[in-house]
Structure formats: C-alpha cells, structure tokens
Design a protein around this motif. Structure first.
Motif, PDB file in Angstrom:
ATOM      1  N   ILE A 222     -22.189  68.986 -23.758  1.00  0.00           N
ATOM      2  CA  ILE A 222     -22.156  69.957 -24.851  1.00  0.00           C
ATOM      3  C   ILE A 222     -21.146  71.040 -24.474  1.00  0.00           C
ATOM      4  N   GLY A 223     -20.225  71.308 -25.365  1.00  0.00           N
ATOM      5  CA  GLY A 223     -19.187  72.287 -25.063  1.00  0.00           C
ATOM      6  C   GLY A 223     -18.946  73.249 -26.206  1.00  0.00           C
ATOM      7  N   MET A 224     -18.637  74.476 -25.864  1.00  0.00           N
ATOM      8  CA  MET A 224     -18.241  75.491 -26.834  1.00  0.00           C
ATOM      9  C   MET A 224     -17.039  76.234 -26.270  1.00  0.00           C
ATOM     10  N   LYS A 225     -16.096  76.580 -27.164  1.00  0.00           N
ATOM     11  CA  LYS A 225     -14.915  77.344 -26.744  1.00  0.00           C
ATOM     12  C   LYS A 225     -14.943  78.714 -27.417  1.00  0.00           C
ATOM     13  N   VAL A 226     -14.802  79.741 -26.610  1.00  0.00           N
ATOM     14  CA  VAL A 226     -14.774  81.122 -27.091  1.00  0.00           C
ATOM     15  C   VAL A 226     -13.341  81.636 -26.949  1.00  0.00           C
ATOM     16  N   SER A 227     -12.761  82.119 -28.046  1.00  0.00           N
ATOM     17  CA  SER A 227     -11.348  82.508 -28.020  1.00  0.00           C
ATOM     18  C   SER A 227     -11.133  83.919 -28.559  1.00  0.00           C
ATOM     19  N   VAL A 228     -10.324  84.656 -27.837  1.00  0.00           N
ATOM     20  CA  VAL A 228      -9.909  85.997 -28.239  1.00  0.00           C
ATOM     21  C   VAL A 228      -8.395  86.082 -28.046  1.00  0.00           C
ATOM     22  N   TYR A 229      -7.789  87.133 -28.601  1.00  0.00           N
ATOM     23  CA  TYR A 229      -6.350  87.287 -28.410  1.00  0.00           C
ATOM     24  C   TYR A 229      -6.005  88.756 -28.226  1.00  0.00           C
ATOM     25  N   VAL A 230      -4.812  88.988 -27.759  1.00  0.00           N
ATOM     26  CA  VAL A 230      -4.320  90.346 -27.596  1.00  0.00           C
ATOM     27  C   VAL A 230      -2.914  90.416 -28.178  1.00  0.00           C
ATOM     28  N   ARG A 231      -2.617  91.513 -28.831  1.00  0.00           N
ATOM     29  CA  ARG A 231      -1.277  91.724 -29.393  1.00  0.00           C
ATOM     30  C   ARG A 231      -0.365  92.296 -28.309  1.00  0.00           C
ATOM     31  N   GLN A 232       0.835  91.766 -28.239  1.00  0.00           N
ATOM     32  CA  GLN A 232       1.804  92.238 -27.248  1.00  0.00           C
ATOM     33  C   GLN A 232       3.167  92.381 -27.899  1.00  0.00           C
ATOM     34  N   GLU A 233       3.834  93.455 -27.581  1.00  0.00           N
ATOM     35  CA  GLU A 233       5.214  93.655 -28.027  1.00  0.00           C
ATOM     36  C   GLU A 233       6.147  93.199 -26.915  1.00  0.00           C
ATOM     37  N   ARG A 234       7.154  92.427 -27.286  1.00  0.00           N
ATOM     38  CA  ARG A 234       8.094  91.947 -26.273  1.00  0.00           C
ATOM     39  C   ARG A 234       9.525  92.082 -26.781  1.00  0.00           C
ATOM     40  N   ALA A 235      10.325  92.807 -26.053  1.00  0.00           N
ATOM     41  CA  ALA A 235      11.742  92.924 -26.383  1.00  0.00           C
ATOM     42  C   ALA A 235      12.494  91.761 -25.749  1.00  0.00           C
ATOM     43  N   GLN A 236      13.306  91.101 -26.547  1.00  0.00           N
ATOM     44  CA  GLN A 236      14.052  89.959 -26.024  1.00  0.00           C
ATOM     45  C   GLN A 236      15.122  90.434 -25.036  1.00  0.00           C
ATOM     46  N   PRO A 237      15.256  89.757 -23.891  1.00  0.00           N
ATOM     47  CA  PRO A 237      16.327  90.119 -22.960  1.00  0.00           C
ATOM     48  C   PRO A 237      17.701  90.044 -23.624  1.00  0.00           C
ATOM     49  N   THR A 238      18.643  90.799 -23.104  1.00  0.00           N
ATOM     50  CA  THR A 238      19.988  90.856 -23.699  1.00  0.00           C
ATOM     51  C   THR A 238      20.728  89.542 -23.495  1.00  0.00           C
ATOM     52  N   ARG A 239      21.434  89.113 -24.539  1.00  0.00           N
ATOM     53  CA  ARG A 239      22.278  87.926 -24.448  1.00  0.00           C
ATOM     54  C   ARG A 239      23.716  88.322 -24.123  1.00  0.00           C
ATOM     55  N   ALA A 240      24.426  87.388 -23.538  1.00  0.00           N
ATOM     56  CA  ALA A 240      25.871  87.567 -23.376  1.00  0.00           C
ATOM     57  C   ALA A 240      26.500  87.640 -24.763  1.00  0.00           C
ATOM     58  N   ALA A 241      27.629  88.305 -24.856  1.00  0.00           N
ATOM     59  CA  ALA A 241      28.308  88.450 -26.147  1.00  0.00           C
ATOM     60  C   ALA A 241      28.790  87.088 -26.651  1.00  0.00           C
TER      61      ALA A 241
ATOM     62  N   CYS B 174     -14.195  78.188 -21.949  1.00  0.00           N
ATOM     63  CA  CYS B 174     -15.019  77.061 -22.383  1.00  0.00           C
ATOM     64  C   CYS B 174     -16.347  77.061 -21.628  1.00  0.00           C
ATOM     65  N   VAL B 175     -17.410  76.770 -22.348  1.00  0.00           N
ATOM     66  CA  VAL B 175     -18.745  76.639 -21.762  1.00  0.00           C
ATOM     67  C   VAL B 175     -19.135  75.170 -21.848  1.00  0.00           C
ATOM     68  N   TYR B 176     -19.496  74.580 -20.717  1.00  0.00           N
ATOM     69  CA  TYR B 176     -19.904  73.172 -20.690  1.00  0.00           C
ATOM     70  C   TYR B 176     -21.329  73.054 -20.145  1.00  0.00           C
ATOM     71  N   GLU B 177     -22.126  72.245 -20.846  1.00  0.00           N
ATOM     72  CA  GLU B 177     -23.529  72.060 -20.453  1.00  0.00           C
ATOM     73  C   GLU B 177     -23.862  70.578 -20.324  1.00  0.00           C
ATOM     74  N   GLU B 178     -24.416  70.227 -19.166  1.00  0.00           N
ATOM     75  CA  GLU B 178     -24.978  68.896 -18.972  1.00  0.00           C
ATOM     76  C   GLU B 178     -26.484  69.053 -19.160  1.00  0.00           C
ATOM     77  N   ARG B 179     -26.981  68.591 -20.311  1.00  0.00           N
ATOM     78  CA  ARG B 179     -28.336  68.927 -20.745  1.00  0.00           C
ATOM     79  C   ARG B 179     -29.415  68.497 -19.756  1.00  0.00           C
ATOM     80  N   ASN B 180     -29.318  67.303 -19.226  1.00  0.00           N
ATOM     81  CA  ASN B 180     -30.373  66.805 -18.337  1.00  0.00           C
ATOM     82  C   ASN B 180     -30.516  67.674 -17.086  1.00  0.00           C
TER      83      ASN B 180
END
Length: 240
Positions: free
Chosen positions: A140-159, A77-83
């Motif tokens: 005055i505010g502006m939000k700059v957003s980006v993302y990244v793709r991630q692969e995640r294997a779920q941890p093993t569950r008990a039977a 986020c970019v924040y500006e106090e104009r004065n």
C-alpha cells in the motif's frame, strides 16, 4: 538539494515519525544493490517495521515558459506492508507500527505544509497533495507532494555572432564580447568547439579567424563561446 535534505532530517527529528524507517532517495538509489523492500522492512528508531518513508528526488516544472519563476516539487512516499505492519512484537521482532499508510500520509502533509526551509517562501501543497502510489505490487503506497516557488535568473550567454555577406559572397563574422566564433556550412551541424564530425552526418565546425568566400546555396550556422558564459544563440544565414 538543501530542501530535500532538510525534509529528510526534519522527518528524522520529529517524534511523530519515530516508528518508521526514513530513506533519502538520492543516497538510497546510489547504493550498489537497491532493495525497495528494505524501505518498509528496516525497523525505525523504535524498532518497529511495516511502514517506511522515501524522500524522493525533487522535480522541476516551469508554469510560465517565458517567466523566471519555477516550481520545485518535493514528494515523500509512504509504503506499508500490511501483514508485517499489523503483527505484534514477538522475540527479536519489534512488531509492526499499527499505523495505516493513509493516516501517515495525512501526518506528513501537516508536517510539510507551509514549512519554511532554506531560502524558500514555504512549502505549498499540490492540488492533489496526497495520491495513491501503486509502484510496488502488494504494498500500500501513498505519495505526498508539495512545492516551492523559486526565482531563477538565467546565466549570461555569449553575444550572438553577426554574419554579413557582401555581393561577392564574402562572409564576415563579428561578435561584441570577444567570444570565439565557430561555424558550419551544411545547414545541419551545430557549430561548437566539440563538433568534430564524428557523429553520423555531422560536419566538423570551424573556428572563425578571418573573412572567407562561400559558394551559393550554402547555409551558414554560427555560435559564440566563452568560458563562464552559456553558448550564444545560433545565427543562421542562407547564401543565395
């Protein structure tokens, strides 16, 4: 957290942003007293004030509920106090940056776009990569957003436990991986080692040790637990 910190350190190290105070939200929000105005009021490395950057705590979205890929979203986020931002230096005041919030946001997007950090495939701009941020009145505010793709294997569950009921309503529970089985019989309470009956309407769970007889119209819920594994899926059986 590695990418979030990488963005923060990268911004601090880039001469394009030397006029601005740069804040890491994770540390900033952990302080005893949070003053949001300090983001734009604190001088940057060049001693100028009026514009500040906040590296937000990332969020996660799951575009395909049945898939393993997730998208971690990073925003600055970019924040500006104009004065203050357009006031010339005088005495001990180092002056404003004289850079408008919208232009700084454009620079930020150029800085972040396709940047490879940690083990990522490169930061990807959101469809609405730059949007107004109206979080603070008079700022005055502006939000700059980006993302990244991630692969995640779920941890093993008990039977998942198997529940067998014979003609005499004898109930036998088994599990294939040696996990401990807990069960409840009210059809409501989650069967776990910590289910102790202290919550409203809760029945304490019982550790399964041997077959037992249940009465008709009983709903048995059972789950298995083992250190280092996620809890099993919950098995449910209705005894008629």
């Amino acid at each position: 957290m590695a990418i979030q910190q990488g963005i923060f350190r990268g911004l601090q190290s880039c001469s394009f942003f030397n006029a601005f105070n740069i804040v890491l939200a994770r540390d900033f929000l952990a302080t005893a007293e949070v003053k949001m105005s300090s983001i734009w009021m604190t001088p940057g490395p060049t001693g100028q004030q009026g514009v500040g950057l906040l590296v937000e705590i990332p969020s996660v979205r799951w575009p395909n509920p049945n898939g393993l890929q997730r998208q971690r979203v990073f925003s600055v986020c970019v924040y500006e106090e104009r004065n203050i931002n357009f006031t010339a230096a005088s005495g001990s005041f180092g002056g404003g940056t004289f850079q408008i919030c919208e232009d700084v946001a454009d620079q930020l997007l150029d800085f972040l776009w396709n940047w490879r950090l940690w083990r990522s495939s490169g930061l990807i701009p959101e469809t609405s990569a730059i949007v107004p941020d109206k979080s603070h009145e008079g700022i005055i505010g502006m939000k700059v957003s980006v993302y990244v793709r991630q692969e995640r294997a779920q941890p093993t569950r008990a039977a998942t436990p198997s529940i067998e009921v014979d003609a005499d309503n004898n109930v036998t529970m088994t599990v294939t991986d040696g996990s401990s089985i807990y069960y409840t019989t009210d059809g409501f309470s989650y069967p776990s080692p910590k289910t102790d009956g202290t919550l409203s309407g809760e029945q304490a769970a019982t550790l399964y040790t041997a077959p037992s007889v249940s009465s008709a119209n009983t709903v048995i819920m059972a789950a298995a637990f083992q250190t280092g594994l996620l809890p099993s899926q919950t098995a449910v059986v209705m005894i008629g």
